[in-house]
Design an enzyme around this catalytic site. Structure first.
Site, mmCIF file in Angstrom:
data_model
loop_
_atom_site.group_PDB
_atom_site.id
_atom_site.type_symbol
_atom_site.label_atom_id
_atom_site.label_comp_id
_atom_site.label_asym_id
_atom_site.label_seq_id
_atom_site.Cartn_x
_atom_site.Cartn_y
_atom_site.Cartn_z
ATOM 1 N NE ARG A 123 6.103 -3.416 1.581
ATOM 2 C CZ ARG A 123 5.839 -3.691 0.328
ATOM 3 N NH1 ARG A 123 6.161 -5.005 0.012
ATOM 4 N NH2 ARG A 123 5.494 -2.826 -0.633
ATOM 5 C CB THR A 124 2.251 -0.150 6.172
ATOM 6 O OG1 THR A 124 3.588 0.125 5.770
ATOM 7 C CG2 THR A 124 1.892 0.624 7.565
ATOM 8 C CE LYS A 184 -18.484 13.701 -0.881
ATOM 9 N NZ LYS A 184 -19.447 13.065 0.143
ATOM 10 N NE ARG A 191 1.695 4.364 4.223
ATOM 11 C CZ ARG A 191 2.830 3.448 3.735
ATOM 12 N NH1 ARG A 191 2.573 3.165 2.550
ATOM 13 N NH2 ARG A 191 3.371 2.766 4.392
ATOM 14 C CG HIS A 217 6.836 4.170 7.958
ATOM 15 N ND1 HIS A 217 5.687 3.557 8.810
ATOM 16 C CD2 HIS A 217 6.720 3.342 6.827
ATOM 17 C CE1 HIS A 217 4.993 2.524 7.926
ATOM 18 N NE2 HIS A 217 5.857 2.500 6.797
HETATM 19 N N1 CP Z 1 7.488 -0.518 3.932
HETATM 20 C C1 CP Z 1 6.180 -0.012 3.699
HETATM 21 O O1 CP Z 1 5.874 1.022 4.270
HETATM 22 O O2 CP Z 1 5.623 -0.717 2.610
HETATM 23 P P1 CP Z 1 3.963 -0.237 2.029
HETATM 24 O O3 CP Z 1 4.110 1.129 1.349
HETATM 25 O O4 CP Z 1 3.525 -1.217 1.254
HETATM 26 O O5 CP Z 1 3.009 0.118 3.349
#
Ligand code: CP
Length: 330
Positions: free
Chosen positions: A55-56, A85, A106, A134
């Protein structure tokens, strides 16, 4: 040079920013429905994902594309970037900031996005840093509550599942401090409880917080149930994970007790904590919630990179967060 508009942690946001962003997301909904816009034409976004995502990453990339910008992506950065590396997140960020106008990161380590933001002069968005934060998920979660219930105040909200490592629930809990007259119930297995530090911070921020192990009894009076996955990948002790999973499962029997005007959310992905038979219930909003992420992220990208944007937000400087209401990011 203006301070880059980093999005790193929920405490940057104040109520007026959040509500204005929701209005902007509504206009982005129309933009997305009509196809593509050229608002961010000529801008390039880099997504650096050192952990899996559906999703993100894809909603950020769809958002940028729908706004007319370009995307470069390291989808499996922990396996295919020079992190393999031994390159640090700081060095990777410095390099990619030379190629792109915005970094979306991320990473499995708490604080990784902030470390990147400290060394680059382009905006950095934290798309999840370990078990920490998040922030854009929290924004889209509260946006979904606003869409589904028509308000963000005066609500009884249960956060359920992994409140120890689940960064989505932790960030949403922090963002709820911007709402009024909110009652939060923390419902988690003993090995997945929210830390005392965060719970006390929520109380200090003005939320009424109650720990409970009885979701069934709460069900009729809750406006929102925010279910979460037990984060197997963050438990170092498999026995603790096994003790936590399966304790709170949303199934048709639960839904028959749940407030008929309530809403059931989940940041997704789910494993077995919401039975698929619940998906057709009108109160099950988690697939709509994921879609709202597109509009919310379009609004954020437009605010960060667009020419016309001016809502109030606290500029983030590593180690320094401006007082709520300040706007040094213009
Ligand atoms: N909700 C969420 O962060 O989903 P993903 O891990 O698929 O990005």
């Amino acid at each position: 040079m203006p301070i880059p508009r980093h999005i790193l942690e929920v405490r940057q946001f104040d109520r007026s920013f959040v509500l204005e962003l929701f209005e902007r997301a509504e206009s982005m909904r129309s933009t997305a429905r009509s196809g593509f816009s050229s608002r961010l034409h000529g801008k390039l976004m880099a997504t650096l994902f050192f952990e899996p995502s559906t999703r993100t990453r894809l909603s950020f990339e769809a958002a940028m594309t729908r706004l007319g910008g370009g995307v470069i992506s390291a989808e499996y950065a922990s396996a295919t970037s020079s992190a393999v590396k031994g390159e640090t997140i700081e060095d990777t960020a410095r390099i990619v900031a030379g190629y792109a106008d915005l970094l979306v990161i991320r990473h499995p380590q708490s604080g990784a996005a902030a470390r990147a933001a400290a060394v680059v002069d382009v905006p950095v968005i934290n798309a999840g840093d370990g078990g920490n934060e998040h922030p854009t998920q929290a924004l889209l979660d509260l946006y979904t509550i606003w869409k589904e219930l028509g308000r963000i105040d005066g609500l009884r909200i249960a956060l359920v599942g992994d409140l120890r490592y689940g960064r989505a629930a932790r960030s949403l809990a922090r963002l709820l401090a911007q709402t009024r007259d909110t009652e939060v119930f923390l419902v988690s297995p003993p090995t997945a409880r929210m830390s005392d530090e965060l719970r006390l911070a929520l109380v200090a921020a003005g939320l009424r917080v109650t720990e409970s192990d009885d979701l069934e009894t709460l069900a009729p009076s809750l406006d929102v149930v925010y279910q979460t996955r037990i984060q197997r990948e963050r438990f170092s002790d498999v026995a603790e994970y096994e003790a936590a999973r399966g304790r709170y499962v949303i199934d048709p029997a639960f839904m028959s007790r749940f407030n008929p005007r309530g809403v059931l959310l989940h940041p997704l992905p789910r494993v077995d904590e919401i039975h698929p038979a619940v998906d057709s219930d009108p109160r099950a909003a988690y697939f709509r919630q994921a879609r709202h992420g597109l509009y919310l992220r379009m609004a954020l990208l437009d605010w960060i990179l667009g020419e016309q944007s001016t809502p109030v937000i606290n500029a983030y400087s590593p180690g320094v967060v401006a007082p709520v209401g300040g706007d040094s990011a213009s």
